[in-house]
Write a protein that holds these residues in place. Structure first.
Motif, PDB file in Angstrom:
ATOM      1  N   VAL A  60       0.841  -1.199   0.000  1.00 18.22           N
ATOM      2  CA  VAL A  60       0.000   0.000   0.000  1.00 18.22           C
ATOM      3  C   VAL A  60       0.873   1.245   0.000  1.00 18.22           C
ATOM      4  O   VAL A  60       0.630   2.213  -0.742  1.00 18.22           O
ATOM      5  CB  VAL A  60      -0.954  -0.009   1.221  1.00 18.22           C
ATOM      6  N   GLU A  61       1.928   1.253   0.830  1.00 22.07           N
ATOM      7  CA  GLU A  61       2.818   2.414   0.899  1.00 22.07           C
ATOM      8  C   GLU A  61       3.476   2.664  -0.456  1.00 22.07           C
ATOM      9  O   GLU A  61       3.570   3.809  -0.930  1.00 22.07           O
ATOM     10  CB  GLU A  61       3.881   2.195   1.970  1.00 22.07           C
ATOM     11  N   ARG A  62       3.944   1.597  -1.089  1.00 22.14           N
ATOM     12  CA  ARG A  62       4.594   1.737  -2.401  1.00 22.14           C
ATOM     13  C   ARG A  62       3.623   2.315  -3.427  1.00 22.14           C
ATOM     14  O   ARG A  62       3.973   3.204  -4.212  1.00 22.14           O
ATOM     15  CB  ARG A  62       5.117   0.377  -2.874  1.00 22.14           C
ATOM     16  N   GLU A  63       2.368   1.806  -3.403  1.00 21.23           N
ATOM     17  CA  GLU A  63       1.364   2.278  -4.359  1.00 21.23           C
ATOM     18  C   GLU A  63       1.067   3.758  -4.144  1.00 21.23           C
ATOM     19  O   GLU A  63       0.907   4.524  -5.108  1.00 21.23           O
ATOM     20  CB  GLU A  63       0.087   1.435  -4.223  1.00 21.23           C
ATOM     21  N   LEU A  64       1.007   4.199  -2.885  1.00 21.62           N
ATOM     22  CA  LEU A  64       0.738   5.610  -2.598  1.00 21.62           C
ATOM     23  C   LEU A  64       1.859   6.503  -3.123  1.00 21.62           C
ATOM     24  O   LEU A  64       1.603   7.580  -3.685  1.00 21.62           O
ATOM     25  CB  LEU A  64       0.575   5.810  -1.083  1.00 21.62           C
ATOM     26  N   ILE A  65       3.097   6.059  -2.931  1.00 19.11           N
ATOM     27  CA  ILE A  65       4.228   6.849  -3.416  1.00 19.11           C
ATOM     28  C   ILE A  65       4.203   6.937  -4.935  1.00 19.11           C
ATOM     29  O   ILE A  65       4.420   8.009  -5.520  1.00 19.11           O
ATOM     30  CB  ILE A  65       5.547   6.231  -2.911  1.00 19.11           C
ATOM     31  N   VAL A  66       3.933   5.799  -5.599  1.00 18.32           N
ATOM     32  CA  VAL A  66       3.871   5.778  -7.066  1.00 18.32           C
ATOM     33  C   VAL A  66       2.803   6.742  -7.562  1.00 18.32           C
ATOM     34  O   VAL A  66       3.026   7.543  -8.493  1.00 18.32           O
ATOM     35  CB  VAL A  66       3.594   4.349  -7.575  1.00 18.32           C
ATOM     36  N   ARG A  67       1.620   6.716  -6.924  1.00 19.81           N
ATOM     37  CA  ARG A  67       0.527   7.600  -7.363  1.00 19.81           C
ATOM     38  C   ARG A  67       0.851   9.062  -7.108  1.00 19.81           C
ATOM     39  O   ARG A  67       0.505   9.937  -7.918  1.00 19.81           O
ATOM     40  CB  ARG A  67      -0.773   7.207  -6.655  1.00 19.81           C
ATOM     41  N   ALA A  68       1.484   9.350  -5.977  1.00 18.29           N
ATOM     42  CA  ALA A  68       1.846  10.741  -5.680  1.00 18.29           C
ATOM     43  C   ALA A  68       2.859  11.262  -6.690  1.00 18.29           C
ATOM     44  O   ALA A  68       2.793  12.431  -7.122  1.00 18.29           O
ATOM     45  CB  ALA A  68       2.408  10.836  -4.261  1.00 18.29           C
ATOM     46  N   LEU A  69       3.823  10.409  -7.065  1.00 17.42           N
ATOM     47  CA  LEU A  69       4.803  10.813  -8.065  1.00 17.42           C
ATOM     48  C   LEU A  69       4.155  11.020  -9.428  1.00 17.42           C
ATOM     49  O   LEU A  69       4.495  11.969 -10.164  1.00 17.42           O
ATOM     50  CB  LEU A  69       5.918   9.762  -8.158  1.00 17.42           C
ATOM     51  N   GLU A  70       3.225  10.146  -9.784  1.00 18.75           N
ATOM     52  CA  GLU A  70       2.506  10.315 -11.055  1.00 18.75           C
ATOM     53  C   GLU A  70       1.714  11.602 -11.044  1.00 18.75           C
ATOM     54  O   GLU A  70       1.663  12.337 -12.044  1.00 18.75           O
ATOM     55  CB  GLU A  70       1.575   9.123 -11.284  1.00 18.75           C
ATOM     56  N   ARG A  71       1.094  11.906  -9.908  1.00 20.10           N
ATOM     57  CA  ARG A  71       0.265  13.109  -9.783  1.00 20.10           C
ATOM     58  C   ARG A  71       1.117  14.377  -9.929  1.00 20.10           C
ATOM     59  O   ARG A  71       0.651  15.390 -10.467  1.00 20.10           O
ATOM     60  CB  ARG A  71      -0.444  13.085  -8.425  1.00 20.10           C
ATOM     61  N   SER A  72       2.382  14.300  -9.432  1.00 24.34           N
ATOM     62  CA  SER A  72       3.255  15.476  -9.473  1.00 24.34           C
ATOM     63  C   SER A  72       4.178  15.480 -10.687  1.00 24.34           C
ATOM     64  O   SER A  72       5.088  16.307 -10.780  1.00 24.34           O
ATOM     65  CB  SER A  72       4.104  15.536  -8.196  1.00 24.34           C
ATOM     66  N   GLY A  73       3.946  14.545 -11.599  1.00 24.82           N
ATOM     67  CA  GLY A  73       4.781  14.476 -12.791  1.00 24.82           C
ATOM     68  C   GLY A  73       6.198  14.055 -12.502  1.00 24.82           C
ATOM     69  O   GLY A  73       7.130  14.421 -13.225  1.00 24.82           O
ATOM     70  N   GLY A  74       6.385  13.310 -11.385  1.00 21.69           N
ATOM     71  CA  GLY A  74       7.708  12.828 -11.021  1.00 21.69           C
ATOM     72  C   GLY A  74       8.479  13.787 -10.135  1.00 21.69           C
ATOM     73  O   GLY A  74       9.600  13.484  -9.707  1.00 21.69           O
ATOM     74  N   ASN A  75       7.906  14.954  -9.830  1.00 22.52           N
ATOM     75  CA  ASN A  75       8.588  15.940  -8.993  1.00 22.52           C
ATOM     76  C   ASN A  75       8.521  15.505  -7.534  1.00 22.52           C
ATOM     77  O   ASN A  75       7.450  15.455  -6.929  1.00 22.52           O
ATOM     78  CB  ASN A  75       7.923  17.310  -9.170  1.00 22.52           C
TER      79      ASN A  75
END
Length: 462
Positions: free
Chosen positions: A413-428
């Protein structure tokens, strides 16, 4: 269903044709059958509002057809055709459920009058069935929106107790839907066609509580110019819903206890008790146990009321229901006010999930109506929310997760949240860390832990 459709059943071909012609001239659509068996098969395939059947036919006659219509609940009205010598059998058919009978030789003017009356009756029956269906949909358990475990547990208990006459005590905060649950219990009980009488014990002046509940006789006090039935008597054979039972004065509690124990009331001004048959459902937002300790509520009455206690959870304990509730309320209120062009922006939901909703369902519904009628544009955004809702900061507690029964990986779950947050911020990473409410260093550490390589072009961009 095609309206005003009649099925004529007779083994006499000529009579069938003549009846078809006469009834079609009167404005009806007519189908023909040669015996009860053929008629039954046609009724199973297509609904007819009215059946006109000969009583005696060589194979399957009118009595047999009537019995099968009743057994299968085909919801049609039946008129019997009979010879003069078999009127007694026709009367027996009416006792079994036939609407009326006509005798041979047929007077077609008289037949048309009987058919018109039967059609009016069938139309009324259809209307009653539709109203009852609407009531069932409105007050049935399926009308209570939500699928959270906390809510479903209560609905399951309520559904089990509904068919019985057991006394129920519904507890829950203001605005959680206690009356709606009480109505659902009543409409799923054997008393569903009897009165459902509501009395708010906290809304009646203290000196009028007993007269409202138990009624009074003429001359019992100044101004009592006639006998008056109380709410309990009005609920006879039905259900009495005592809302805010914790506000009932102690002296009225004693009399209510007698109703529950002995099934009788004493009107003010009368020495003769009146027998009543009521099912009592009570509700309160108060802590009755504390009131018993403070001697503001009778312990014996509490145990009489709480045979089956039900606790409706507050909205903050069933937040996974909020999206469905919002959609349901938004659609209903939008249609009521004719505001079909207004929509709810996606950015609004996280704030609705983060807010605690002290007023529960009532507060949520009132806010949605206010948003709709005051909407300055076609899409409602965060800026349109009340200040207290707008300031509620969306957090992980507002996150909706579908937890499987066989467990879940917290690391995953933690990994998925980080991946989604990075996608949301365009990798920033800086923006992703801010979104997750953690430091950039913590994000970098957790990305390394989960094997997530940073995008070199985005990692350092502010």
């Amino acid at each position: 269903m095609t309206p005003n459709r009649i099925l004529v059943v007779d083994d006499d071909v000529s009579l069938r044709r003549i009846m078809k012609m006469q009834l079609e001239e009167a404005g009806y659509q007519v189908d023909l059958a040669s015996d009860g068996q053929q008629a039954y098969e046609m009724l199973r395939e297509q609904k007819h509002q009215l059946v006109i059947s000969d009583l005696n036919m060589p194979t399957s006659g009118g009595i047999d057809l009537l019995r099968r219509i009743s057994e299968d609940d085909l919801q049609t009205t039946l008129i019997i055709i009979t010879a003069f010598g078999t009127v007694e059998t026709a009367v027996r058919a009416m006792k079994m459920g036939a609407y009326d009978y006509v005798t041979k030789p047929l007077d077609f003017e008289a037949l048309t009058l009987v058919v018109n009356r039967a059609m009016e009756r069938q139309s009324l029956l259809e209307e009653v069935r539709n109203l009852r269906l609407a009531l069932d949909q409105k007050y049935g358990f399926e009308s209570i929106v939500g699928r959270s475990k906390a809510l479903l547990r209560v609905l399951d208990q309520a559904a089990r107790v509904a068919p019985h006459d057991t006394t129920v005590l519904i507890q829950g905060e203001t605005g959680t839907g206690k009356e709606l649950l009480a109505r659902a219990i009543h409409h799923n009980s054997r008393r569903k066609n009897k009165p459902f009488i509501t009395i708010n014990c906290g809304a009646i002046p203290r000196d009028l509580v007993e007269s409202e509940l138990f009624g009074y006789t003429r001359g019992a006090f100044t101004g009592a110019t006639m006998d008056r039935a109380g709410k309990i008597e009005l609920a006879d054979n039905g259900t009495l819903f005592l809302d805010e039972i914790g506000e009932l004065p102690l002296e009225a509690q004693v009399k209510l206890l007698r109703v529950l124990q002995q099934g009788e009331i004493s009107k003010i001004g009368s020495s003769h008790p009146v027998k009543v048959n009521v099912r009592v459902i009570a509700a309160t937002h108060r802590n009755l146990s504390s009131m018993i300790e403070d001697e503001n509520f009778r312990e014996d009455l509490y145990y009489r009321l709480a045979v089956v206690p039900l606790h409706l959870p507050p909205l903050r304990e069933r937040k996974e229901d909020i999206p469905e509730l919002v959609e349901h309320m938004f659609r209903k209120i939008r249609e009521r006010h004719g505001l079909n062009s207004v929509s709810l922006g996606a950015s609004v939901m996280p704030h609705l999930l983060a807010y605690r909703w002290p007023g529960n369902l009532r507060e949520l519904e009132n806010m949605i109506e206010r948003l709709l009628v005051l909407a300055p544009r076609d899409e409602i955004g965060v800026a349109d929310l009340p200040e207290e809702v707008r300031k509620s900061r969306p957090s992980s507690s507002a996150l909706l997760l579908d937890l499987p029964d066989n467990g879940i990986s917290l690391e995953g779950v933690e990994r998925e949240l980080i991946v989604r947050a990075l996608e949301r911020s365009g990798g920033n990473q800086t923006q992703a860390a801010r979104y997750l409410d953690i430091s950039r260093r913590t994000l970098a550490y957790r990305m390394e832990k989960h094997g997530l390589a940073p995008d070199p072009q985005q990692a350092e961009r502010p």
